[in-house]
Design a protein around this motif. Structure first.
Motif, short mmCIF file in Angstrom:
data_model
loop_
_atom_site.label_atom_id
_atom_site.label_comp_id
_atom_site.label_asym_id
_atom_site.label_seq_id
_atom_site.Cartn_x
_atom_site.Cartn_y
_atom_site.Cartn_z
N HIS A 40 38.31 40.32 46.82
CA HIS A 40 36.85 40.30 46.76
C HIS A 40 36.46 40.75 45.36
CE1 HIS A 40 37.74 44.42 47.86
NE2 HIS A 40 36.49 44.81 47.79
N HIS A 99 34.25 43.22 44.23
CA HIS A 99 33.71 44.55 43.92
C HIS A 99 34.27 45.04 42.59
CE1 HIS A 99 32.30 45.90 48.21
NE2 HIS A 99 31.36 45.26 47.52
N ASP A 114 35.65 47.64 41.60
CA ASP A 114 36.93 48.35 41.55
C ASP A 114 38.11 47.43 41.88
OD1 ASP A 114 35.78 48.26 44.12
OD2 ASP A 114 36.93 49.98 44.82
N HIS A 115 37.83 46.17 42.20
CA HIS A 115 38.89 45.20 42.46
C HIS A 115 38.93 44.08 41.43
CE1 HIS A 115 40.10 46.57 46.58
NE2 HIS A 115 38.96 47.22 46.41
N HIS A 129 33.64 43.23 55.00
CA HIS A 129 33.42 44.22 53.94
C HIS A 129 32.52 43.61 52.87
CE1 HIS A 129 34.14 47.33 51.02
NE2 HIS A 129 34.75 46.50 50.20
N ASP A 169 40.39 45.53 51.51
CA ASP A 169 39.40 46.45 52.08
C ASP A 169 38.97 46.03 53.49
OD1 ASP A 169 39.63 47.93 49.82
OD2 ASP A 169 37.60 47.59 49.08
ZN LIG Z 1 35.44 46.76 48.15
#
Ligand SMILES: [Zn+2]
Length: 247
Positions: A91, A93, A95-96, A174, A195
């Motif tokens: 995904h 986000h 932090d990914h 998520h 996640d």
């Molecule tokens: Zn996430």
């Protein structure tokens, strides 16, 4: 074919204190160069933190060590950053996927629903606040995926164009287009659910469902009944990772 486990973002809860985690990125040696599954934070995030990271700093303890950037860890393992030819995103986000600009030449593989969610700029679900659209400012070459009717075990699956065999597994919840990734690992499989489940066994079910979506019970049951499949989550306990490589 080796699968390397990288911690690309250490993030420790303020409470409970034993929830100390690293964001797991997989570096897969494939038949078409290195495939990086998720990127963690990018080097730019350490110079100018995205707004969402300031919120993270309130609720978690984040050391923010730029040596954790995937591009640095790839080099420490003796590869050239350009060897990373493909990036598969569970995904988008921050932090990914924050490290996308560190690999501008890489082809990015992601589910269409996820890409459309970040591109729309709309907040349709509270977790959409985790997107930082600037990770796409460099205009990466993006390959979008939709359902194909394929299966991996009993999960809906989309075959990725690499060897070892790899699949995107839609596990929406998520985020709008969140996926797990299954990778053939010799005679076994690695199922990276990202996640869609928590590394913390004691996380309350209501909180997991609220933040990570509805899939954890099914994934844990699958994990118990398939010893040939090793399951990992997007954030793993710090002890999971090999000791930091010496420069
Ligand atoms: Zn996430």
């Amino acid at each position: 074919m080796t699968i390397h486990s990288l911690n690309c973002f250490t993030c420790n809860a303020r409470f409970p204190r034993h929830w100390r985690s690293g964001q797991l990125c997989l570096l897969v040696e494939s038949n078409d160069g290195l495939v990086l599954v998720d990127t963690g934070l990018g080097t730019r995030d350490y110079i100018k933190a995205p707004a969402i990271l300031h919120i993270f700093k309130l609720i978690t303890i984040v050391p923010l060590d730029p040596e954790e950037a995937a591009v640095r860890q790839v080099a420490k393992r003796g590869f050239q950053p350009e060897d990373v030819r493909h990036i598969v995103l569970t995904h988008m986000h921050f932090d990914h996927a924050g490290g996308l600009p560190d690999f501008p030449w890489a082809k990015v593989h992601v589910h269409r629903r996820e890409y459309e969610a970040i591109k729309s700029g709309k907040i349709r679900h509270w977790t959409d606040g985790g997107y930082n659209r600037h990770i796409l400012d460099h205009g990466p070459d993006v390959k979008l995926y939709d359902a194909t009717g394929d299966k991996w075990y009993d999960f809906d699956a989309i075959r990725l164009p690499f060897e070892p065999e790899m699949y995107l597994l839609p596990l929406f919840g998520h985020t709008a287009g969140h996926c797990g990734v299954a990778v053939k690992d010799g005679a076994r499989w690695l199922l990276h659910v990202a996640d869609a489940a928590s590394f913390a066994e004691d996380a309350p079910d209501w909180a997991v469902r609220f933040v990570l979506g509805p899939h954890q019970p099914r994934l844990r049951k699958f994990n118990r009944t398939h010893p040939e499949v090793r399951m990992t989550t997007g954030h793993m306990a710090l002890e999971f990772f090999p000791a930091r490589m010496v420069e």
